[in-house]
Design a protein around this motif. Structure first.
Motif, mmCIF file in Angstrom:
data_model
loop_
_atom_site.group_PDB
_atom_site.id
_atom_site.type_symbol
_atom_site.label_atom_id
_atom_site.label_comp_id
_atom_site.label_asym_id
_atom_site.label_seq_id
_atom_site.Cartn_x
_atom_site.Cartn_y
_atom_site.Cartn_z
ATOM 1 N N ILE A 120 0.817 -1.218 0.000
ATOM 2 C CA ILE A 120 0.000 0.000 0.000
ATOM 3 C C ILE A 120 0.844 1.257 0.000
ATOM 4 O O ILE A 120 0.339 2.340 -0.284
ATOM 5 C CB ILE A 120 -0.988 0.024 1.191
ATOM 6 C CG1 ILE A 120 -0.272 -0.299 2.500
ATOM 7 C CG2 ILE A 120 -2.131 -0.920 0.950
ATOM 8 C CD1 ILE A 120 -1.162 -0.260 3.719
ATOM 9 N N GLU A 121 2.124 1.115 0.323
ATOM 10 C CA GLU A 121 3.018 2.260 0.252
ATOM 11 C C GLU A 121 4.434 1.771 0.016
ATOM 12 O O GLU A 121 4.984 1.010 0.827
ATOM 13 C CB GLU A 121 2.965 3.090 1.540
ATOM 14 C CG GLU A 121 3.848 4.336 1.473
ATOM 15 C CD GLU A 121 3.904 5.104 2.783
ATOM 16 O OE1 GLU A 121 4.485 6.206 2.791
ATOM 17 O OE2 GLU A 121 3.375 4.596 3.804
ATOM 18 N N TYR B 209 7.910 3.355 -0.040
ATOM 19 C CA TYR B 209 8.421 4.628 0.443
ATOM 20 C C TYR B 209 9.150 5.402 -0.658
ATOM 21 O O TYR B 209 9.959 4.846 -1.404
ATOM 22 C CB TYR B 209 9.389 4.426 1.608
ATOM 23 C CG TYR B 209 8.782 3.810 2.848
ATOM 24 C CD1 TYR B 209 7.423 3.927 3.128
ATOM 25 C CD2 TYR B 209 9.571 3.111 3.752
ATOM 26 C CE1 TYR B 209 6.884 3.365 4.269
ATOM 27 C CE2 TYR B 209 9.045 2.549 4.898
ATOM 28 C CZ TYR B 209 7.687 2.670 5.149
ATOM 29 O OH TYR B 209 7.152 2.111 6.285
ATOM 30 N N GLU B 210 8.865 6.701 -0.729
ATOM 31 C CA GLU B 210 9.541 7.549 -1.710
ATOM 32 C C GLU B 210 11.047 7.574 -1.485
ATOM 33 O O GLU B 210 11.828 7.693 -2.437
ATOM 34 C CB GLU B 210 8.974 8.975 -1.643
ATOM 35 C CG GLU B 210 7.546 9.098 -2.167
ATOM 36 C CD GLU B 210 7.067 10.535 -2.191
ATOM 37 O OE1 GLU B 210 7.893 11.431 -1.867
ATOM 38 O OE2 GLU B 210 5.894 10.758 -2.508
ATOM 39 N N ASP C 171 1.202 -3.523 7.999
ATOM 40 C CA ASP C 171 0.623 -2.259 8.446
ATOM 41 C C ASP C 171 -0.190 -2.388 9.737
ATOM 42 O O ASP C 171 -1.193 -1.725 9.943
ATOM 43 C CB ASP C 171 -0.261 -1.674 7.336
ATOM 44 C CG ASP C 171 -0.557 -0.194 7.550
ATOM 45 O OD1 ASP C 171 0.321 0.508 8.083
ATOM 46 O OD2 ASP C 171 -1.668 0.243 7.198
ATOM 47 N N ARG D 86 6.293 6.921 10.450
ATOM 48 C CA ARG D 86 5.675 6.310 9.280
ATOM 49 C C ARG D 86 4.184 6.062 9.518
ATOM 50 O O ARG D 86 3.741 5.859 10.651
ATOM 51 C CB ARG D 86 6.345 4.969 8.950
ATOM 52 C CG ARG D 86 7.829 5.054 8.593
ATOM 53 C CD ARG D 86 8.053 5.673 7.239
ATOM 54 N NE ARG D 86 9.437 5.464 6.794
ATOM 55 C CZ ARG D 86 9.935 5.961 5.671
ATOM 56 N NH1 ARG D 86 9.178 6.723 4.877
ATOM 57 N NH2 ARG D 86 11.187 5.721 5.329
ATOM 58 N N LYS E 215 -6.938 5.946 9.298
ATOM 59 C CA LYS E 215 -6.436 6.496 8.052
ATOM 60 C C LYS E 215 -5.597 7.757 8.316
ATOM 61 O O LYS E 215 -6.024 8.678 9.012
ATOM 62 C CB LYS E 215 -7.580 6.829 7.094
ATOM 63 C CG LYS E 215 -7.110 7.317 5.722
ATOM 64 C CD LYS E 215 -8.284 7.460 4.770
ATOM 65 C CE LYS E 215 -7.831 8.047 3.435
ATOM 66 N NZ LYS E 215 -6.820 7.208 2.764
ATOM 67 N N ARG F 119 0.085 8.320 11.961
ATOM 68 C CA ARG F 119 1.515 8.033 11.984
ATOM 69 C C ARG F 119 1.943 7.657 13.400
ATOM 70 O O ARG F 119 1.516 8.273 14.372
ATOM 71 C CB ARG F 119 2.330 9.242 11.491
ATOM 72 C CG ARG F 119 2.120 9.555 10.024
ATOM 73 C CD ARG F 119 2.986 10.706 9.535
ATOM 74 N NE ARG F 119 2.654 11.007 8.154
ATOM 75 C CZ ARG F 119 3.192 10.409 7.088
ATOM 76 N NH1 ARG F 119 4.128 9.475 7.280
ATOM 77 N NH2 ARG F 119 2.830 10.735 5.870
ATOM 78 N N GLY G 279 8.705 -0.135 2.650
ATOM 79 C CA GLY G 279 7.280 0.156 2.495
ATOM 80 C C GLY G 279 6.443 -0.669 3.447
ATOM 81 O O GLY G 279 6.964 -1.355 4.323
ATOM 82 N N ARG G 280 5.131 -0.592 3.256
ATOM 83 C CA ARG G 280 4.220 -1.316 4.140
ATOM 84 C C ARG G 280 3.189 -2.083 3.316
ATOM 85 O O ARG G 280 2.851 -1.709 2.189
ATOM 86 C CB ARG G 280 3.547 -0.381 5.142
ATOM 87 C CG ARG G 280 2.772 0.747 4.538
ATOM 88 C CD ARG G 280 2.399 1.833 5.551
ATOM 89 N NE ARG G 280 1.748 2.941 4.861
ATOM 90 C CZ ARG G 280 0.433 3.168 4.871
ATOM 91 N NH1 ARG G 280 -0.374 2.392 5.580
ATOM 92 N NH2 ARG G 280 -0.067 4.183 4.203
ATOM 93 N N THR H 256 -0.496 -4.689 3.077
ATOM 94 C CA THR H 256 -1.898 -4.724 3.461
ATOM 95 C C THR H 256 -2.171 -5.693 4.607
ATOM 96 O O THR H 256 -1.462 -6.679 4.805
ATOM 97 C CB THR H 256 -2.779 -5.141 2.276
ATOM 98 O OG1 THR H 256 -2.361 -6.454 1.832
ATOM 99 C CG2 THR H 256 -2.695 -4.159 1.145
ATOM 100 N N HIS I 144 -8.361 -0.621 1.826
ATOM 101 C CA HIS I 144 -7.334 -0.915 0.813
ATOM 102 C C HIS I 144 -7.748 -1.965 -0.220
ATOM 103 O O HIS I 144 -6.956 -2.273 -1.126
ATOM 104 C CB HIS I 144 -6.046 -1.369 1.498
ATOM 105 C CG HIS I 144 -5.385 -0.281 2.298
ATOM 106 N ND1 HIS I 144 -5.001 0.925 1.751
ATOM 107 C CD2 HIS I 144 -5.057 -0.209 3.620
ATOM 108 C CE1 HIS I 144 -4.463 1.681 2.676
ATOM 109 N NE2 HIS I 144 -4.497 1.037 3.825
#
Length: 477
Positions: free
Chosen positions: A47-48, A50-51, A73, A81, A91, A94, A114-115, A117, A132
Motif C-alpha cells: 500500500i506504500e 516509500y519515496e 501495516d 511512518r 487512516k 503516523r 514500504g508497508r 496490506t 485498501h
C-alpha cells in the motif's frame, strides 16, 4: 542484476551478493521497486512503497546486508511512518514509536522500503478491507492470500522482496504462509521482544516475526530478532548456539504426534489430509517415532478466549479513537469489527476471567502434548479460500459470536498454539491437483525453535519447494 535473477534469490543469498560487492543495497531496492511496479497492480500487496526507499537506513554488514524488507501495516511500528491497520478509523495515522524489532532489522542490514496490506485490525483470515481493497493470491488471483499478514505474504510469494514482517495472533503468519507457499514461523511466547511499548501483547497471544521462502532465512531471522530487552515481562530460555549454526546440527530421533483428525467444526479436505499423511511417512522414514494424537482442546474453549478479549480490545480501540479525535461508527469500522467492538463494550467481566480461561487451556494443551518432541498438523484444513464469504469482516450478516465461532473452526490448528505459547512453523510441503500450496505445520516444545529449525531443514531437503512458482510473479515476462 536482472529482475529475473533477483527473484530467484532468498534473503541470505542477496545479502551474500551485497557483502561480496556484486550488487549494492540501492540496486536491490531499485529491483524491488521494478518488481513492485510489475506485479502489485495485480495482487495489491503493497500500500506504500516509500519515496525514500533507495536511501532506507540499514547497517553495512549483518546477516541481511542490503536486503529489501516490508512492514505489515499493523503491529510493530517505525517512528514517523504511517500505520493505518487496514482501517478507516486509523487512516493517515503516523506512529511516534520505533519498535525494537525495526531497530534490529536495521542493525541486521535490512532496508524497510514500504508497508503491506492487512484486513482491518488484523481480524480476518481473509485478505480484504474497505480501506485498501482485496489482496490477491499470486498462485490464483481469485483466491485469498490469507490474513492477517496478507500483503507481506503476497509480496514475498510474487518476488517483490524475499522476506517481510508479519504478526500472528491466531495464525496470521502461518495461514498466509500456507496459502502462498511460504515458510512462516510463529515463535515461542517471549522469543521476540515487543518493546518498547507492546511486550507480551494481547495476553501473550500475539507474536511478530517474518514470512520468507527458505528455512535458512527463517533461521537467520531468528538470530536477528530474538533476544530480550529491559522491561520485558519474562526472559525465555536462550539457545545454546545460533540458529544458523543449528542448520549444521543433526536432528536426532524425535517422538512425533500426528493430527489426522479435525480439531474443530471444519473437516480436513482430502488433499490436505493426504499431505499430512505423506509428511508423517517421510518423518517415519527419517527414523522418527510417529503416533497419532487426538485434539488437545475443544473449539469452544478458544471461542471463549477470543470473545473474552473483546472486552479489552474495545477499550483500547476507544482510547485510540479518542486520542486521534475520532469516533467509532459504521463509517470508520467494518461491520464485523463494529459488532465486536459493541460486544466487548457491553460485556461484563474482568481481566482475571480471561486469564483463567487461558490458564486452563494452556494447562490442558500442555499436558496433552507433553510426551512429544514435535507435532505434525495441517496448517489449515483447506486450501486458499475464494475472496469474500462469512470469514470477511466486511460481511454484515453474522453476529460477533457467530463470526468468532466460524473463525475458531477454521483456525483450529493454529490459534491453539498462540494460547499455549509453543513455536509453530508452516512449511510449503505440498500442492493440490490444481497447483495451490498446502502448508504443513510443525509445532515444537516451548522455547525449542532449534529443533524446529533442524526438522524444517530436513523436510526442505527431502521435499524441496524452491522450484515451485506462482502464476503471478515478478520477472516472469
Amino acid at each position: 542484476m536482472k529482475l529475473s535473477e533477483y527473484v530467484n534469490y532468498d534473503a541470505t543469498g542477496l545479502a551474500a551478493l551485497v557483502t561480496s560487492k556484486q550488487v549494492t543495497p540501492s540496486e536491490l531496492v531499485q529491483l524491488a521497486r521494478v518488481a513492485h511496479d510489475e506485479v502489485n497492480p495485480s495482487i495489491n500487496a503493497v500500500i506504500e512503497f516509500y519515496e525514500d526507499a533507495e536511501t532506507a537506513a540499514g547497517a553495512n554488514g549483518g546477516l541481511f546486508h542490503g536486503v529489501p524488507f516490508f512492514r505489515k501495516d499493523i503491529g510493530f511500528t517505525e517512528a514517523g511512518r504511517l500505520q493505518e491497520k487496514g482501517s478507516r478509523l486509523f487512516k493517515g495515522h503516523r506512529s511516534d514509536t520505533d519498535s525494537y524489532f525495526f531497530r534490529r532489522a536495521r542493525e541486521s542490514g535490512l532496508r524497510t522500503i514500504g508497508r503491506t496490506t492487512t484486513p482491518e485490525l488484523g481480524m480476518s483470515l481473509l485478505s480484504e478491507s474497505i480501506l485498501h481493497g482485496i489482496t490477491r493470491n499470486p498462485w490464483n488471483l481469485e483466491r485469498s492470500t490469507g490474513g492477517s499478514s496478507a500483503g507481506s505474504a503476497a509480496a514475498v510469494a510474487a518476488g517483490i522482496t524475499p522476506i517481510s514482517h508479519g504478526s500472528d495472533g491466531g495464525g496470521s503468519i502461518r495461514i498466509p504462509a500456507a496459502w502462498c507457499g511460504l515458510v512462516g514461523l510463529n515463535p515461542s511466547r517471549g522469543r521476540i521482544s515487543g518493546g518498547p511499548n507492546s511486550q507480551d501483547a494481547s495476553f501473550g497471544l500475539t507474536r511478530e516475526f517474518v514470512l520468507c521462502r527458505t528455512v535458512r532465512d527463517m533461521a537467520a531471522a531468528l538470530d536477528v530478532f530474538s533476544g530480550p530487552y529491559p522491561g520485558d515481562p519474562f526472559i525465555i530460555v536462550q539457545p545454546n548456539r545460533s540458529y544458523v549454526e543449528e542448520l549444521l546440527q543433526p536432528t536426532g530421533t524425535l517422538r512425533v504426534g500426528v493430527a489426522r483428525t479435525k480439531w474443530g467444526a471444519v473437516d480436513l479436505e482430502p488433499e490436505v489430509l493426504k499431505a499430512v499423511e505423506s509428511t508423517a511417512t517421510l518423518l517415519e522414514e527419517m527414523g522418527h517415532t510417529v503416533t497419532d494424537i487426538e485434539p488437545p482442546y475443544e473449539s469452544i474453549e478458544y471461542t471463549r478466549v477470543m470473545l473474552g478479549r473483546t472486552r479489552f480490545s474495545s477499550k483500547s480501540l476507544e482510547e485510540a479513537a479518542r486520542d486521534m479525535g475520532r469516533v467509532i461508527t459504521a463509517d470508520t469500522l467494518e461491520p464485523i469489527n463494529l459488532k465486536l467492538y459493541e460486544y466487548g463494550r457491553n460485556s461484563p467481566g474482568r481481566a482475571g476471567d480471561v486469564e483463567e480461561v487461558l490458564r486452563r487451556m494452556r494447562f490442558r494443551v500442555g499436558e496433552a502434548i507433553h510426551s512429544f518432541d514435535i507435532l505434525l498438523t495441517p496448517t489449515m484444513p483447506m486450501m486458499a479460500l475464494p475472496h469474500g464469504g462469512i470469514n470477511s469482516t466486511i460481511n454484515p450478516t453474522l453476529s460477533a459470536e457467530e463470526f468468532k465461532a466460524a473463525d475458531a473452526a477454521n483456525i483450529a490448528y493454529t490459534g491453539v498454539f498462540n494460547v499455549s505459547g509453543h513455536p509453530a512453523v508452516s512449511l510449503p510441503l505440498a500442492q493440490n491437483a490444481s497447483g495451490l500450496p498446502i502448508g504443513i505445520q510443525i509445532v515444537g516444545r516451548f522455547g525449542d525453535e532449534a529443533t524446529l529449525v533442524r526438522v524444517a531443514r530436513d523436510l526442505e531437503d527431502a521435499t524441496p519447494w524452491r522450484h515451485r512458482r506462482p502464476k503471478t510473479r515478478a520477472g516472469a515476462k
